[in-house]
Design a protein around this motif. Structure first.
Motif, short mmCIF file in Angstrom:
data_model
loop_
_atom_site.label_atom_id
_atom_site.label_comp_id
_atom_site.label_asym_id
_atom_site.label_seq_id
_atom_site.Cartn_x
_atom_site.Cartn_y
_atom_site.Cartn_z
N ILE A 1 0.80 -1.22 0.00
CA ILE A 1 0.00 0.00 0.00
C ILE A 1 0.84 1.28 0.00
N GLU A 2 2.14 1.16 0.36
CA GLU A 2 2.96 2.36 0.49
C GLU A 2 3.04 3.17 -0.80
N SER A 3 3.21 2.49 -1.92
CA SER A 3 3.38 3.22 -3.18
C SER A 3 2.14 4.02 -3.55
N LEU A 4 0.97 3.56 -3.09
CA LEU A 4 -0.27 4.29 -3.40
C LEU A 4 -0.30 5.65 -2.73
N LEU A 5 0.35 5.78 -1.60
CA LEU A 5 0.36 7.06 -0.90
C LEU A 5 1.13 8.13 -1.67
N GLU A 6 1.98 7.69 -2.61
CA GLU A 6 2.70 8.63 -3.46
C GLU A 6 1.83 9.10 -4.62
N GLU A 7 0.74 8.37 -4.88
CA GLU A 7 -0.10 8.67 -6.03
C GLU A 7 -1.43 9.32 -5.64
N VAL A 8 -1.88 9.10 -4.41
CA VAL A 8 -3.20 9.57 -3.97
C VAL A 8 -3.04 10.64 -2.90
N HIS A 9 -3.78 11.72 -3.03
CA HIS A 9 -3.78 12.80 -2.04
C HIS A 9 -4.91 12.54 -1.03
N TRP A 10 -4.57 12.53 0.26
CA TRP A 10 -5.56 12.25 1.30
C TRP A 10 -5.89 13.55 2.03
N HIS A 11 -7.17 13.96 1.99
CA HIS A 11 -7.60 15.23 2.57
C HIS A 11 -8.54 15.00 3.75
N PHE A 12 -8.49 15.90 4.72
CA PHE A 12 -9.45 15.88 5.83
C PHE A 12 -10.28 17.15 5.78
N LEU A 13 -11.60 17.01 5.79
CA LEU A 13 -12.49 18.17 5.85
C LEU A 13 -12.75 18.51 7.31
N SER A 14 -12.52 19.74 7.68
CA SER A 14 -12.63 20.21 9.06
C SER A 14 -11.42 19.73 9.85
#
Length: 313
Positions: free
Chosen positions: A161-174
């Motif tokens: 799963i590590e490589s996916l974190l380089e491709e996907v942006h993870w956002h938090f609302l609030s």
């Protein structure tokens, strides 16, 4: 967008759809959810014109994962559920070519640590990567899941799963610190005619909605191991928003610690007798000096587990 069974999902969905986007909602069925969980999921499906994708693992694997975590003295035995939620969202993003994941503030709380009014310096250093890549998953649990052969199960392999974190942006609302889940949940609960689960020893509470086990067995194990409870973070939030005094919060906490804990539900899910579960908890407390000792294990929270159950109206 990862699904979490309380008002933050409603808030994130409402915000994103009002901004003109159409997110894909991804949920992980940990097999021990109850009707409250699926009622909230149904409300989202009925009130928001977006797509939903669900993932799960065989029930026997989740049973074994809980037993393995419990046997080695892990702090709450929910590592598979927490990792599965993140893994499902990232897996769906990969398959659909989506580059952005939007989550709510309660999921943010999973990665910044404990929020307890009893403990000073509540915020710990962020551990997002550790949780998302499943650092706390036991190796034997990883291997057992990966060997099931499904594409989703491959996400549980070490390093998958590590490589996916380089491709996907993870956002938090609030932001969790400023998030008033009580008002948000009551707003959407009234709008969608949904009531929160009543937690024994505490009262109505939305944040117990991910499963009926979360504030019974899992919280009991957490208290024995760490001396802290999910109730602590709930009371901390009430203190921040001036809904309760510290003295009153301590009294509520004391009452909660004196409750009679339900082990019938976890016994039924694991397929063992309550007698054997009591013996297991006794042994668990002997692994090291317990930071909490339950007064009674004869409670019944009356919420039945549904491995695969969803009622649409």
């Amino acid at each position: 967008m990862p699904f979490d069974a309380d008002g933050e999902t409603w808030f994130v969905l409402d915000t994103l759809t009002k901004l003109g986007t159409k997110p894909t909602v991804v949920y992980f069925n940990a097999q021990y959810h109850d009707e409250v969980f699926f009622n909230i999921l149904s409300a989202c499906q009925e009130h928001f014109n977006v797509d939903f994708i669900g993932f799960s693992l065989p029930k026997n694997i989740i049973q074994t994962a809980i037993a393995e975590e419990f046997s080695v003295g892990n702090g709450h035995c929910r590592n598979l559920e927490i990792f599965g939620t993140h893994a499902a969202a990232l897996f769906a993003a990969k398959q659909l070519g989506i580059k952005h994941v939007f989550a709510g503030p309660n999921q943010q709380s999973e990665v910044v640590g404990n929020h307890s009014f009893v403990i000073r310096n509540q915020l710990k250093s962020p551990a997002f990567n550790d949780i998302v890549i499943g650092k706390n998953l036991l190796p034997q649990v990883r291997n057992m899941i990966a060997n099931t052969g499904s594409k989703f199960a491959e996400m549980f392999k070490l390093g998958a799963i590590e490589s996916l974190l380089e491709e996907v942006h993870w956002h938090f609302l609030s932001d969790y610190i400023f998030w008033d889940s009580v008002n948000i949940n009551e707003h959407y609960g009234k709008k969608f005619t949904i009531s929160p689960r009543t937690v024994s020893g505490f009262g109505p509470n939305w944040q117990s909605s991910s499963s009926s086990l979360k504030l019974e067995f899992f919280d009991l194990v957490r208290l024995i191991t760490t001396g802290t409870s999910k109730i602590d973070s709930l009371l901390s939030r009430d203190l921040r928003f001036n809904r309760i005094s510290k003295m009153s919060a301590l009294k509520v906490r004391e009452k909660y610690l004196e409750k009679s804990w339900d082990i019938e539900t976890i016994s039924q899910f694991q397929g063992i007798s309550t007698v054997n579960m009591k013996k297991a908890i006794d042994l668990y407390q002997k692994k090291k000096s317990p930071l909490y000792t339950p007064l009674s294990l004869t409670g019944n929270c009356n919420y039945q587990v549904h491995s695969h159950y969803q009622k649409l109206y």
